[in-house]
Design an enzyme around this catalytic site. Structure first.
Site, mmCIF file in Angstrom:
data_model
loop_
_atom_site.group_PDB
_atom_site.id
_atom_site.type_symbol
_atom_site.label_atom_id
_atom_site.label_comp_id
_atom_site.label_asym_id
_atom_site.label_seq_id
_atom_site.Cartn_x
_atom_site.Cartn_y
_atom_site.Cartn_z
ATOM 1 C CG ASP A 158 32.174 9.258 -63.827
ATOM 2 O OD1 ASP A 158 31.001 9.577 -64.142
ATOM 3 O OD2 ASP A 158 32.469 8.825 -62.691
ATOM 4 C CD1 TRP A 159 26.750 12.730 -67.028
ATOM 5 C CD2 TRP A 159 27.936 10.889 -67.492
ATOM 6 N NE1 TRP A 159 26.055 12.000 -67.973
ATOM 7 C CE2 TRP A 159 26.757 10.871 -68.278
ATOM 8 C CE3 TRP A 159 28.831 9.831 -67.661
ATOM 9 C CZ2 TRP A 159 26.447 9.841 -69.182
ATOM 10 C CZ3 TRP A 159 28.524 8.809 -68.555
ATOM 11 C CH2 TRP A 159 27.353 8.831 -69.291
#
Ligand code: BGC
Length: 752
Positions: free
Chosen positions: A230-231
């Site tokens: 995930d970012w």
């Protein structure tokens, strides 16, 4: 899956080059290195949010216009895998036009608690429903040559402290509830990528959790794609790559690449491990380029029509006292509430789509009923605040002068969002005040609800009709008008329970945790599993939804299936009303006398039946062995317990129409009896009981004789001694048998 990786192509790359392949270029692209092409990864899930240049993963900067389909909260209410497959295809077409390789979705985390700010992006509180719907979404999307990114793996069930919190979950609950939707989707649809979550799972960040990313995902489930972070989810790049993370997103300016290169140089990590990560990214990037359809243009009108269709199937008719709906042509309507003119169609955060167009409910209602029949009053503003007397008064006047009031209520964009959880389930107080005033002026009031996650309906249930419109995407306005007029017969059903009060929810005492950790103390008992176990009243049960027609269920036939279909049920559904309709048929199972702690019943299959007025349809529901299995900590594996399963078929979890039963044969690794097994374990095994039971009874008989009553005492003694470990039985029975003798019998029994 090492055998899929072609690492030979990287042999000429330097350590720095091969390291750099496992992180992105900027915010939305993977890197081009050597002959490996760069591809674009863009948000989803319910529409494309392509942002070429801006460093923004919170959905603040504008993105290219795209169709905003209903978010997962509403799509799930359709329970319709065929429809969701079509939505997936349409998303694939839009991604093709924009040159996107991976669409970041769907989210298939379980709705553990209604306060989670991101519930609008997730399907359900039930793992089988979540997994089936995610599978349809991924298959549809990938059929267009676009990769999915199944997210957020795993146990991302709250936004509070989401980048750090440690989700502490016992193994059985983790497997059966939280991992099951991921496992189902990976095994049925092979998403090209999976996105690991921000949080920790049982002590280790998901991004560097070897058990999760390698042992479970690859070795057990056979995942063939790559794992993207995930970012901003990577805490330690070397630990992450070692654990099985293949692509760190977004690009961190080279810090992670340099650290990984240094680890290669120092021997802290093997070159082969880094090459495997690079190879997995490269294989998907190659595939994406090979499947690219240059110059493809999707049909905007067709996609908007699909968004409308999906929205109309997602609406749940929660209540319709006295058949107030549908509204006949010529009815004079007072439409109240700002959501009618400024609809909230989606959630806030990274999934926020810049729409191609939006159907405005008020305009659609005017088109449906004639502008002369529709009066509008603002009533309140969507961002909350104290009730505005003048607005309330205006709404009351409009309501009392009309035949029916249609009151749009709900939560605004800022009241629930990715990034934070709510602390309550309340609707804004000004809206509740308005509702009371409108109901007094006009008893014939229809409430249309807008919300991403569950809201408290205690005060709303006073309205005779309630439409749950969740978040419907850009076609929602048309869908609402069509359902109110009866042009569309509502057919959605709840994918999550609406509780009576926040204090009843399963995770109430354990949400959102404290000091960086949250304990999933309710275990398996999530959603309806909890309310049923505790016999708690709910406002509306899981699976509930009314229609403008009625359905009768008859002739349930249940049999043991073949192959993976372990139970097959067939039931006749008859439309006994006067309009065509669609019925979502649900199958739940139970097992009395199970050796496992089990919920009262659990959803194991469902089907959507389109039935014309007066007609009957035979509906088939098949239960997969994998869905019926439990996670057995003793076997450290899946186990299909044998026995006579109850099969309960109905219109909701609380409206079971027909019951049957079927004998299922046990499947699973045989459990060996050991000296740590108990007398009870031993007696539960028929072969062992036959072989050693009499010997024990005789040995324990001495104990029984020492009691002061003959009557039933021996039986009671046995019951009391059920929890006795076998290695201590000799001592208790006054040395009647040695450990060696017991072991001999166990060996004989285990060899059977
Ligand atoms: C979200 C992801 C999203 C990513 C990129 C993160 O904050 O959790 O769901 O795909 O940002 O925007």
């Amino acid at each position: 899956m090492p055998h899929l990786d072609d690492t030979a192509r990287f042999s000429n790359l330097t350590n720095a080059e091969v390291s750099s392949l496992s992180s992105g270029a900027g915010f939305w692209y993977s890197k081009e290195v050597g002959d490996v092409p760069a591809i674009n990864l863009s948000d989803g899930p319910h529409g494309l949010r392509k942002q070429d240049t801006s460093a923004d993963h919170l959905g603040i900067a504008p993105s290219v216009p795209a169709t905003c389909f209903p978010p997962a909260v509403a799509l799930a209410q359709t329970w319709d895998v065929e429809l969701i497959d079509r939505v997936g295809r349409a998303l694939g077409e839009e991604s093709q036009e924009e040159g996107v390789g991976i669409l970041l979705g769907p989210g298939t985390n379980i709705k553990r608690d209604p306060r989670c700010g991101r519930n609008f992006e997730y399907f359900s509180e039930d793992p089988v429903l979540s997994g089936e719907l995610a599978t349809a979404w991924v298959s549809g999307l990938q059929s267009q040559g676009i990769g999915a990114s199944l997210k957020h793996f795993a146990a991302n069930n709250q936004e509070d402290d989401r980048m750090r919190v440690d989700a502490q979950i016992d193994p059985r609950t983790l497997r059966e509830i939280y991992l099951r939707p991921f496992q189902k989707t990976v095994q049925a649809a092979q998403p090209w990528t999976i996105m690991c979550s921000y949080n920790k799972v049982n002590g280790t960040y998901a991004s560097q959790n070897h058990w999760l990313l390698t042992q479970v995902l690859r070795d057990e489930w056979g995942f063939e794609g790559y794992v993207v972070s995930d970012w901003g989810a990577v805490d330690d790049r070397v630990a992450a790559v070692s654990a099985g993370l293949d692509l760190q997103m977004p690009y961190d300016g080279g810090i992670g690449d340099d650290t990984l290169t240094a680890a290669l140089e120092s021997g802290q990590i093997d070159r082969a491990t880094v090459e495997h990560a690079a190879a997995r990214v490269a294989r998907i990037s190659d595939r994406s380029v090979a499947e690219r359809k240059e110059g493809f243009v999707y049909d905007r009108d067709e996609h908007h029509a699909l968004a409308q269709e999906a929205a109309s199937r997602a609406i749940v008719l929660l209540a319709n006292e006295g058949g107030i709906l549908p509204l006949a042509q010529g009815t004079k309507l007072a439409v109240i509430g700002e959501f009618a003119t400024a609809p909230r169609i989606q959630g806030s955060g990274s999934s926020r789509v810049n729409t191609t167009r939006v159907d405005v409910p008020l305009e659609e209602l005017r088109a449906e009923f004639g502008a002369e029949n529709v009066e509008f009053a603002t009533g309140f503003t969507t961002e909350g605040g104290p009730a505005d007397r003048a607005l309330v008064q205006e709404a009351v006047v409009a309501a009392s002068g009309a035949d029916v009031a249609v009151l749009f209520m709900g939560l605004g964009y800022s009241q629930e969002s990715e990034g934070f959880d709510r602390t309550h389930l309340d609707l804004p107080a000004d809206q509740l005040e308005l509702l009371a005033a409108v109901l007094e002026a006009q008893p014939r009031t229809v409430v249309v609800l807008t919300h991403g996650a569950v809201v408290d309906l205690t005060e709303v249930v006073g309205a005779p009709a309630i439409l749950d419109a969740a978040l419907l995407g850009q076609g929602g306005g048309r869908a609402i008008a069509a359902v109110l007029s009866g042009a569309v017969n509502p057919c959605g059903k709840l994918a999550e329970t609406i509780p009576v009060r926040l204090k009843d929810v399963p995770a109430f005492g354990n949400f959102p945790g404290e000091h960086g950790s949250v304990r999933y103390g309710e275990g398996l008992y999530v959603g309806y599993r909890w309310y049923e176990e505790r016999a708690l009243d709910v406002a509306f049960p899981f699976g509930h939804g009314l229609s403008y027609t009625t359905f009768e269920y008859s002739d349930l036939a249940v049999s043991a299936g073949a192959g993976d279909e372990v139970i097959v049920a067939e039931v006749t559904v008859t439309n006994t009303g006067s309009v065509d309709g669609r019925e979502i048929v649900q199958l739940y199972t139970s097992l009395e006398g199970s050796a496992f702690d089990r919920p009262v019943k659990e959803l194991k299959a469902f089907a959507v039946a389109a039935v014309a007025a007066g007609e009957s349809v035979r509906v088939k529901l098949a239960v997969k062995a994998s869905d019926l299995s439990v996670w057995d900590v003793r076997r450290d594996g899946w186990f299909l317990e044998g026995g006579s399963y109850g099969v309960h078929v109905g219109a909701s979890s609380a409206d079971i129409r027909l019951n049957g039963s079927v004998e299922v044969t046990e499947v699973g690794q045989k459990l060996a009896l050991t000296l740590q097994s108990t007398v009870g374990d031993l007696l539960a095994n028929p072969a062992a009981a036959a072989m050693i039971g009499p010997m024990i009874a005789e040995g324990l008989g001495g104990l029984a004789d020492s009691g002061d009553s003959e009557d039933g005492l021996g039986i009671d003694m046995l019951k009391m001694l059920e929890s006795l470990p076998l290695n201590r039985i000799g001592a208790i029975a006054g040395g009647a048998f040695t450990i060696g003798q017991i072991q001999q019998v166990l060996d004989a029994v285990n060899a059977l």
